[in-house]
Motif scaffolding. Structure first.
Motif, mmCIF file in Angstrom:
data_model
loop_
_atom_site.group_PDB
_atom_site.id
_atom_site.type_symbol
_atom_site.label_atom_id
_atom_site.label_comp_id
_atom_site.label_asym_id
_atom_site.label_seq_id
_atom_site.Cartn_x
_atom_site.Cartn_y
_atom_site.Cartn_z
ATOM 1 N N ASN B 56 -34.684 112.724 -22.225
ATOM 2 C CA ASN B 56 -34.113 111.404 -22.490
ATOM 3 C C ASN B 56 -32.887 111.118 -21.640
ATOM 4 O O ASN B 56 -32.090 110.235 -21.947
ATOM 5 C CB ASN B 56 -33.763 111.257 -23.975
ATOM 6 C CG ASN B 56 -32.795 112.335 -24.441
ATOM 7 O OD1 ASN B 56 -32.383 113.184 -23.643
ATOM 8 N ND2 ASN B 56 -32.453 112.312 -25.708
ATOM 9 N N GLN B 57 -32.721 111.880 -20.572
ATOM 10 C CA GLN B 57 -31.567 111.667 -19.697
ATOM 11 C C GLN B 57 -32.041 111.658 -18.253
ATOM 12 O O GLN B 57 -32.714 112.592 -17.805
ATOM 13 C CB GLN B 57 -30.561 112.813 -19.896
ATOM 14 C CG GLN B 57 -29.316 112.675 -19.048
ATOM 15 C CD GLN B 57 -28.432 113.922 -19.131
ATOM 16 O OE1 GLN B 57 -28.939 115.046 -19.130
ATOM 17 N NE2 GLN B 57 -27.130 113.711 -19.197
ATOM 18 N N PRO B 67 -29.685 104.575 -16.105
ATOM 19 C CA PRO B 67 -30.861 103.793 -15.706
ATOM 20 C C PRO B 67 -30.467 102.593 -14.837
ATOM 21 O O PRO B 67 -31.203 102.227 -13.902
ATOM 22 C CB PRO B 67 -31.454 103.354 -17.044
ATOM 23 C CG PRO B 67 -31.008 104.402 -18.017
ATOM 24 C CD PRO B 67 -29.645 104.813 -17.572
ATOM 25 N N ALA B 68 -29.320 102.000 -15.113
ATOM 26 C CA ALA B 68 -28.894 100.833 -14.328
ATOM 27 C C ALA B 68 -28.641 101.206 -12.872
ATOM 28 O O ALA B 68 -28.940 100.429 -11.951
ATOM 29 C CB ALA B 68 -27.631 100.234 -14.950
ATOM 30 N N GLN B 69 -28.107 102.409 -12.659
ATOM 31 C CA GLN B 69 -27.859 102.846 -11.279
ATOM 32 C C GLN B 69 -29.182 103.031 -10.533
ATOM 33 O O GLN B 69 -29.271 102.728 -9.350
ATOM 34 C CB GLN B 69 -27.075 104.167 -11.282
ATOM 35 C CG GLN B 69 -25.606 104.020 -11.643
ATOM 36 C CD GLN B 69 -24.928 105.390 -11.728
ATOM 37 O OE1 GLN B 69 -25.108 106.119 -12.690
ATOM 38 N NE2 GLN B 69 -24.169 105.719 -10.700
ATOM 39 N N GLU B 84 -37.673 105.622 -15.116
ATOM 40 C CA GLU B 84 -38.274 106.172 -16.335
ATOM 41 C C GLU B 84 -37.275 106.098 -17.480
ATOM 42 O O GLU B 84 -36.044 106.176 -17.276
ATOM 43 C CB GLU B 84 -38.702 107.618 -16.100
ATOM 44 C CG GLU B 84 -39.853 107.753 -15.100
ATOM 45 C CD GLU B 84 -40.317 109.188 -14.962
ATOM 46 O OE1 GLU B 84 -41.503 109.436 -15.191
ATOM 47 O OE2 GLU B 84 -39.479 110.027 -14.613
ATOM 48 N N ASN B 85 -37.794 105.970 -18.681
ATOM 49 C CA ASN B 85 -36.908 105.825 -19.845
ATOM 50 C C ASN B 85 -36.848 107.099 -20.684
ATOM 51 O O ASN B 85 -35.776 107.626 -20.940
ATOM 52 C CB ASN B 85 -37.402 104.660 -20.719
ATOM 53 C CG ASN B 85 -36.533 104.460 -21.939
ATOM 54 O OD1 ASN B 85 -35.318 104.299 -21.807
ATOM 55 N ND2 ASN B 85 -37.132 104.491 -23.126
ATOM 56 N N LYS B 86 -38.015 107.606 -21.065
ATOM 57 C CA LYS B 86 -38.007 108.765 -21.960
ATOM 58 C C LYS B 86 -39.390 109.407 -21.984
ATOM 59 O O LYS B 86 -40.404 108.718 -21.986
ATOM 60 C CB LYS B 86 -37.618 108.310 -23.374
ATOM 61 C CG LYS B 86 -37.569 109.395 -24.418
ATOM 62 C CD LYS B 86 -37.111 108.798 -25.752
ATOM 63 C CE LYS B 86 -37.159 109.821 -26.858
ATOM 64 N NZ LYS B 86 -36.684 109.276 -28.142
ATOM 65 N N TYR B 120 -39.587 101.823 -17.374
ATOM 66 C CA TYR B 120 -39.324 100.438 -16.990
ATOM 67 C C TYR B 120 -40.102 100.064 -15.730
ATOM 68 O O TYR B 120 -39.956 98.942 -15.228
ATOM 69 C CB TYR B 120 -37.834 100.231 -16.712
ATOM 70 C CG TYR B 120 -36.952 100.336 -17.941
ATOM 71 C CD1 TYR B 120 -36.806 99.253 -18.805
ATOM 72 C CD2 TYR B 120 -36.246 101.509 -18.221
ATOM 73 C CE1 TYR B 120 -35.983 99.344 -19.923
ATOM 74 C CE2 TYR B 120 -35.421 101.602 -19.331
ATOM 75 C CZ TYR B 120 -35.299 100.524 -20.177
ATOM 76 O OH TYR B 120 -34.489 100.601 -21.284
ATOM 77 N N GLY B 121 -40.886 101.016 -15.206
ATOM 78 C CA GLY B 121 -41.562 100.751 -13.942
ATOM 79 C C GLY B 121 -40.540 100.579 -12.835
ATOM 80 O O GLY B 121 -39.532 101.290 -12.791
ATOM 81 N N SER B 122 -40.773 99.651 -11.954
ATOM 82 C CA SER B 122 -39.847 99.423 -10.839
ATOM 83 C C SER B 122 -38.967 98.210 -11.089
ATOM 84 O O SER B 122 -38.657 97.430 -10.167
ATOM 85 C CB SER B 122 -40.638 99.242 -9.539
ATOM 86 O OG SER B 122 -41.365 100.412 -9.245
ATOM 87 N N SER B 123 -38.539 98.052 -12.344
ATOM 88 C CA SER B 123 -37.702 96.905 -12.696
ATOM 89 C C SER B 123 -36.316 97.025 -12.086
ATOM 90 O O SER B 123 -35.809 98.123 -11.865
ATOM 91 C CB SER B 123 -37.573 96.806 -14.222
ATOM 92 O OG SER B 123 -38.835 96.643 -14.824
ATOM 93 N N GLY B 124 -35.708 95.854 -11.850
ATOM 94 C CA GLY B 124 -34.329 95.826 -11.410
ATOM 95 C C GLY B 124 -33.414 95.527 -12.586
ATOM 96 O O GLY B 124 -33.850 95.428 -13.738
#
Lengths: 173, 345
Positions: B56-57, B67-69, B84-86, B120-124
Motif C-alpha cells: 500500500n505504499q 501517488p501525486a508525484q 498503482e494504488n494498492k 489509477y492507470g495512467s491518470s494525471g
C-alpha cells in the motif's frame, strides 16, 4: 518508521514474554547438588543418577559420528573397569538418532558401562547438549564435581581422570 | 581437541522452500525452513502457511513517493506511467513433504492466491477515486516441487535443494494485436474505468513459466543457547508459455539469502531473528513492466516457533523492510506477516 519501530518492539516484547523459564544450565554449579538424570539403557533398563548416591558418577555425552568421542570412550571404559570396585559408575548418553542404533549398540558392547540414547539434546538442568564430547562428574554425595561446560578442552583423558576423578574415589563411601 | 557441535533440533519437523510468489519485489523472502527448523527425521510432513502482504505504499529507488508525484509524470506531454494504488495479497500455501530417510526430502507446495489490486492507470493529477480500477484473484497459484539432500555431513546440517516451479496458476495478458488474449484464463479488471481490461501479467495468479530452483542451507549451534543459520535460493524461468512475439513474458530471476539466529534455550519455544536479502531482476517481454519490476530488499524478520505438541509446530513472523531499492515505481508493503503450522506424521 514509527510503525516499524512499534512492530519490532511488540515482537521483541512477545519474544521476551515467550521465553518464560528457559532450560538453561545456569543452575549447574560445582559443589551443588547435580541435576538428576533419568534414562533408558539400550537393553531397556531405566536408570537414574539419584539412585547412584555413594558412587562417583561420570556422565559422558557422545555420538558415533564424533571422532573425539570415539577416542575418549575407550579411555573411559578402561578407567571404569579399573576403578569399578571403588564405586565408580560411568554412564554414556549418545546423541545418535535411532537410525544409527546398530552402530551405537556395536560400540556400546565394547564399553562395559550403561549406554542410552538421548531423545533430545535438551536435558533438564544441564541445558542443551550443544557440543560433544562433554562430561560431568558427580561425587558420592550427589554433588557436581566437574562441569564440562566450563572446560575449554572437555575431552576426558587419562591424565584428566586422574586429576578430577581419582581423588573423589579415594574418599570414603 | 576439537569439539563437535550437536546439530539435531527437536523442533525440526519439515522442510519448506522459501515461498516466492508473483508479487514484484514485494516480499515473500521469509525462510520457512529456518522458521520450522531443518528436519533430520524420516516420514511425512504436512504444513499450512498464511502470508499477508499489503502493498500500500509507492516507492521508487530507496524512498517512498506519493501517488501525486507519480501522476505528475502523466501531466507532462508524452507521460505514460501507471499509478498503482494498492495490492493486497493473501497466500495460503499447503505443503506436503516426505523424507524417506534422514538424507533426502521432497516437498510439494501448493499456493492458493487471494489478491485484490487497484490502480489509477495512467491518470494525471489530481487523482480521484472514480479513476480507480479494481481486480480480484482467488485461485490456485504456481505449484513448486523441491527436493533436498542433506547427507553430506553426519550431522545433516548442510543441505542442497533442487526444484521446479510449474505453471499451474492462471496466467496471460492481451495478445499482440490487443484484441484477444494469450495464456490461460487471465483475470480482468472488474470495476472502474478499466473494467474488462486484462490485469497486468505480473499480477496474475501464475507466471506461465517453468522455473528452476536451486538452493543450499547450513546451520549449527554457536553457543549453548543459540543456533546460527544461512540459506540461499535462486529461481529462474527456464521455459515460458507466453512466448508469442509481441505478447511474451518471462519473470525476472530471483535470489534470496536468509541468515539468522535461533534462541534454543528451551525446545518448545524458539524465538528467532532472520535477515532476508532478496533481489529480483526485471521481468522481460512485451507483457512485462520491465521498468517497474526489479529491485533489492532487505527485511528484518523477528518471529517465534512454538511446539504445540511433540510433532506439531506453530510459527509466526513479521517482516519489516530495513532497506529497499526498487526500479521505477512499485507498490511495496510497510510490513508483512506470516503464520504457519506444521505436523510430522
Amino acid at each position: 518508521m514509527a510503525g516499524v519501530r512499534k512492530i519490532l518492539l511488540a515482537a521483541l516484547i512477545l519474544a521476551a514474554a515467550l521465553l518464560g523459564r528457559p532450560a538453561l544450565a545456569d543452575g549447574l554449579q560445582v559443589g551443588r547438588t547435580a541435576p538428576e538424570i533419568t534414562f533408558k539403557t539400550l537393553d531397556g533398563r531405566t536408570l537414574d543418577t539419584r539412585s547412584m548416591l555413594g558412587h562417583v558418577v561420570i556422565v559422558t555425552f557422545w555420538a558415533t559420528w564424533c571422532p573425539p568421542c570415539r577416542a575418549e570412550l575407550p579411555v573411559l571404559a578402561g578407567y571404569a573397569k579399573k576403578h569399578a570396585a571403588q564405586g565408580l559408575q560411568v554412564i554414556g548418553l549418545s546423541l545418535d538418532g535411532k537410525d544409527s542404533l546398530d552402530e551405537v549398540n556395536k560400540l556400546a558392547d565394547t564399553l562395559g558401562f550403561p549406554v542410552g540414547l538421548l531423545p533430545s539434546p535438551w536435558l533438564s538442568g544441564y541445558g542443551r547438549i550443544w557440543h560433544i564430547p562433554v562430561s560431568f562428574v558427580i561425587d558420592r554425595q550427589g554433588r557436581l564435581a566437574y562441569n564440562g561446560w566450563d572446560d575449554s578442552d572437555p575431552e576426558l583423558t587419562a591424565a584428566k581422570l586422574n586429576t578430577i576423578v581419582t581423588p573423589l574415589l579415594a574418599s570414603h563411601r | 581437541m576439537p569439539k563437535h557441535n550437536v546439530v539435531f533440533l527437536s523442533l525440526a519437523a519439515i522442510l519448506t522452500p522459501q515461498v516466492a510468489l508473483a508479487c514484484a519485489t514485494c516480499g515473500c523472502a521469509l525462510s520457512s525452513d529456518a522458521a520450522m527448523g531443518y528436519s533430520a527425521n524420516a516420514g511425512w510432513q504436512i504444513s499450512l502457511q498464511y502470508d499477508y502482504i499489503n502493498q500500500n505504499q509507492l516507492r521508487s529507488g530507496s524512498h517512498a513517493i506519493s501517488p501525486a508525484q507519480v501522476a505528475a509524470i502523466n501531466d507532462s506531454p508524452g507521460g505514460d506511467q501507471e499509478v498503482e494504488n494498492k495490492t493486497l495479497n493473501r497466500y495460503y500455501t499447503l505443503g506436503i513433504g516426505y523424507s524417506p530417510n534422514t538424507d533426502w526430502n521432497v516437498k510439494l507446495l501448493v499456493p492458493y492466491i487471494d489478491r485484490s489490486h487497484t490502480t489509477y492507470g495512467s491518470s494525471g493529477n489530481p487523482l480521484t477515486a472514480d479513476e480507480l480500477s479494481g481486480s480480484k484473484i482467488s485461485s490456485l497459484g504456481d505449484v513448486k516441487l523441491v527436493g533436498s539432500y542433506q547427507g553430506f555431513l553426519p550431522t545433516h546440517n548442510l543441505g542442497v535443494q533442487l526444484g521446479v516451479k510449474l505453471p499451474t496458476g492462471d496466467y496471460g495478458g492481451p495478445d499482440a494485436a490487443g484484441t484477444g488474449t494469450v495464456g490461460h484464463n487471465p483475470v480482468r479488471f472488474n470495476s472502474g474505468p478499466g473494467a474488462g481490461e486484462i490485469l497486468d501479467t505480473s499480477l496474475q495468479a501464475g507466471t506461465g513459466s517453468t522455473d528452476l530452483i536451486v538452493g543450499a542451507y547450513y546451520y549449527q549451534p554457536v553457543s549453548q543457547n543459540f543456533d546460527a543459520f544461512i540459506n540461499g535460493q535462486f529461481q529462474s524461468a527456464v521455459m515460458h508459455a507466453l512466448d508469442q512475439p509481441g505478447a511474451d513474458f518471462r519473470p525476472g530471476n530471483q535470489e534470496t539469502v536468509s541468515l539468522g539466529l535461533r534462541y534454543e534455550a528451551r525446545p518448545d519455544i524458539v524465538p528467532q531473528l532472520q535477515v532476508n536479502l532478496s533481489h529480483k531482476s526485471a521481468d522481460q517481454g512485451a507483457l512485462a513492466d520491465t521498468a517497474d519490476s526489479a529491485g533489492t530488499v532487505i527485511y528484518l524478520s523477528p518471529g517465534v516457533t512454538v511446539a504445540l505438541a511433540h510433532k506439531t509446530l506453530l510459527y509466526g513472523f513479521i517482516q519489516v523492510p530495513a532497506y529497499s531499492h526498487l526500479d521505477g515505481y512499485q507498490l511495496f508493503p510497510r510490513w508483512t506477516a506470516t503464520v504457519g503450522v506444521s505436523e510430522s506424521l
